[in-house]
Write a protein that holds these residues in place. Structure first.
Motif, short mmCIF file in Angstrom:
data_model
loop_
_atom_site.label_atom_id
_atom_site.label_comp_id
_atom_site.label_asym_id
_atom_site.label_seq_id
_atom_site.Cartn_x
_atom_site.Cartn_y
_atom_site.Cartn_z
N GLN A 39 0.85 -1.19 0.00
CA GLN A 39 0.00 0.00 0.00
C GLN A 39 0.88 1.23 0.00
OE1 GLN A 39 -2.83 -0.65 -0.92
NE2 GLN A 39 -4.27 -0.79 0.76
N SER A 40 0.60 2.14 -0.87
CA SER A 40 1.36 3.38 -0.92
C SER A 40 0.39 4.56 -0.82
CB SER A 40 2.15 3.47 -2.22
OG SER A 40 2.87 4.65 -2.26
N MET A 41 0.61 5.39 0.16
CA MET A 41 -0.19 6.60 0.30
C MET A 41 0.20 7.55 -0.84
SD MET A 41 -1.79 6.03 3.18
CE MET A 41 -2.10 7.41 4.25
N PRO A 42 -0.70 8.34 -1.36
CA PRO A 42 -0.37 9.22 -2.47
C PRO A 42 0.73 10.23 -2.13
CG PRO A 42 -2.71 9.38 -1.91
CD PRO A 42 -2.09 8.40 -0.98
N THR A 43 0.81 10.63 -0.87
CA THR A 43 1.82 11.62 -0.49
C THR A 43 3.12 10.97 -0.03
OG1 THR A 43 0.95 11.67 1.76
CG2 THR A 43 0.10 13.31 0.22
N GLN A 44 3.14 9.64 0.09
CA GLN A 44 4.32 8.94 0.56
C GLN A 44 5.38 8.93 -0.55
OE1 GLN A 44 3.50 4.92 1.65
NE2 GLN A 44 5.12 4.86 3.15
N SER A 45 6.65 8.96 -0.15
CA SER A 45 7.73 8.94 -1.13
C SER A 45 8.66 7.77 -0.86
CB SER A 45 8.49 10.26 -1.10
OG SER A 45 8.96 10.49 0.20
N ALA A 46 9.54 7.49 -1.81
CA ALA A 46 10.52 6.41 -1.65
C ALA A 46 11.41 6.71 -0.46
CB ALA A 46 11.34 6.28 -2.92
N LYS A 47 11.77 5.67 0.27
CA LYS A 47 12.65 5.83 1.43
C LYS A 47 13.95 5.11 1.17
CE LYS A 47 9.14 6.63 4.87
NZ LYS A 47 9.43 7.98 5.23
N ILE A 48 15.05 5.76 1.56
CA ILE A 48 16.38 5.28 1.23
C ILE A 48 17.25 5.21 2.48
CG2 ILE A 48 18.46 5.84 -0.07
CD1 ILE A 48 16.37 7.42 -1.95
N GLY A 49 18.00 4.11 2.61
CA GLY A 49 18.96 3.96 3.69
C GLY A 49 20.30 3.55 3.11
N ILE A 50 21.37 3.92 3.80
CA ILE A 50 22.72 3.58 3.35
C ILE A 50 23.43 2.85 4.48
CG2 ILE A 50 24.94 4.47 2.55
CD1 ILE A 50 23.36 6.96 1.57
N SER A 51 24.01 1.70 4.15
CA SER A 51 24.74 0.91 5.13
C SER A 51 26.19 0.80 4.68
CB SER A 51 24.11 -0.47 5.24
OG SER A 51 24.87 -1.29 6.08
N ILE A 52 27.10 1.23 5.55
CA ILE A 52 28.52 1.15 5.23
C ILE A 52 29.26 0.76 6.50
CG2 ILE A 52 28.71 3.65 5.44
CD1 ILE A 52 31.00 3.48 3.37
N SER A 53 29.86 -0.41 6.50
CA SER A 53 30.47 -0.93 7.71
C SER A 53 31.93 -0.50 7.84
CB SER A 53 30.39 -2.45 7.73
OG SER A 53 31.37 -3.01 6.88
N THR A 54 32.50 -0.77 9.00
CA THR A 54 33.90 -0.45 9.22
C THR A 54 34.81 -1.37 8.42
OG1 THR A 54 33.86 -1.80 11.21
CG2 THR A 54 33.59 0.57 11.50
N LYS A 55 34.27 -2.43 7.83
CA LYS A 55 35.07 -3.27 6.94
C LYS A 55 35.44 -2.51 5.67
CE LYS A 55 33.16 -7.68 8.39
NZ LYS A 55 32.37 -8.84 7.98
N VAL A 56 34.59 -1.56 5.29
CA VAL A 56 34.86 -0.76 4.10
C VAL A 56 36.06 0.14 4.36
CG1 VAL A 56 33.95 1.03 2.56
CG2 VAL A 56 32.48 -0.84 3.32
N LYS A 58 38.18 1.80 8.09
CA LYS A 58 38.20 2.04 9.54
C LYS A 58 37.99 3.52 9.84
CE LYS A 58 39.42 -2.16 10.78
NZ LYS A 58 38.31 -3.07 10.90
N ARG A 59 38.25 4.37 8.84
CA ARG A 59 38.19 5.81 9.05
C ARG A 59 36.79 6.35 8.76
NH1 ARG A 59 42.12 8.43 5.50
NH2 ARG A 59 41.75 10.23 6.82
N ALA A 60 36.20 7.00 9.76
CA ALA A 60 34.85 7.56 9.62
C ALA A 60 34.81 8.63 8.54
CB ALA A 60 34.39 8.15 10.95
N VAL A 61 35.89 9.36 8.35
CA VAL A 61 35.95 10.41 7.34
C VAL A 61 35.69 9.81 5.95
CG1 VAL A 61 37.47 12.08 6.23
CG2 VAL A 61 37.54 11.80 8.69
N VAL A 62 36.31 8.67 5.69
CA VAL A 62 36.15 8.00 4.39
C VAL A 62 34.72 7.48 4.24
CG1 VAL A 62 36.93 6.04 3.00
CG2 VAL A 62 38.60 7.39 4.29
N ARG A 63 34.20 6.82 5.28
CA ARG A 63 32.83 6.29 5.21
C ARG A 63 31.81 7.41 5.01
NH1 ARG A 63 34.62 3.63 9.84
NH2 ARG A 63 33.08 4.70 11.11
N ASN A 64 31.98 8.53 5.71
CA ASN A 64 31.04 9.64 5.59
C ASN A 64 31.11 10.30 4.21
OD1 ASN A 64 30.01 9.30 8.14
ND2 ASN A 64 31.49 10.69 9.09
#
Length: 123
Positions: A39-56, A58-64
């Motif tokens: 069910q999709s409400m007419p005003t609802q929009s696509a929702k997006i999440g990003i997952s990036i682990s410390t395996k990618v 170790k530096r938060a600066v790079v992940r961000n």
């Protein structure tokens, strides 16, 4: 500029729903998990999440930095994405090794979203 609140996937339960019931598509640097809501409400929009682990990285600066580039790519693709989708992007460690940039993320996201049929492939 961040994604609008209406377009963010924040709750752990939302992420879990996408991981458990969603489809998966992979590219060389990204994995897309996508779930089409019934069910999709007419005003609802696509929702997006990003997952990036410390395996990618170790530096938060790079992940961000990677997260900012992916968010920017999503902002340009958002008008083409159907509103009923819940999307999670998982960044692979290879993205740092290959020094991916905005253009590469944009291209891979567009391909993944087309495969998942979240966009029609016509830009």
């Amino acid at each position: 500029m961040a994604l609008a609140k209406a377009n963010r996937l924040k709750a752990r339960s939302d992420f879990q729903a996408v991981f458990q019931a969603g489809i998966r598509h992979k590219s060389s640097h990204l994995t897309l998990r996508a779930l089409r809501m019934k069910q999709s409400m007419p005003t609802q929009s696509a929702k997006i999440g990003i997952s990036i682990s410390t395996k990618v990285s170790k530096r938060a600066v790079v992940r961000n930095r990677i997260k900012r580039q992916i968010r920017a790519a999503f902002r340009s693709l958002l008008p083409q994405i159907a509103p009923q989708w819940r999307l999670v992007i998982i960044v692979q460690p290879q993205a740092v090794a290959d020094k991916c940039d905005y253009q590469q993320f944009l291209q891979e996201l567009e391909q993944l979203l087309t495969k998942a049929e979240a966009i029609d492939g016509h830009s």
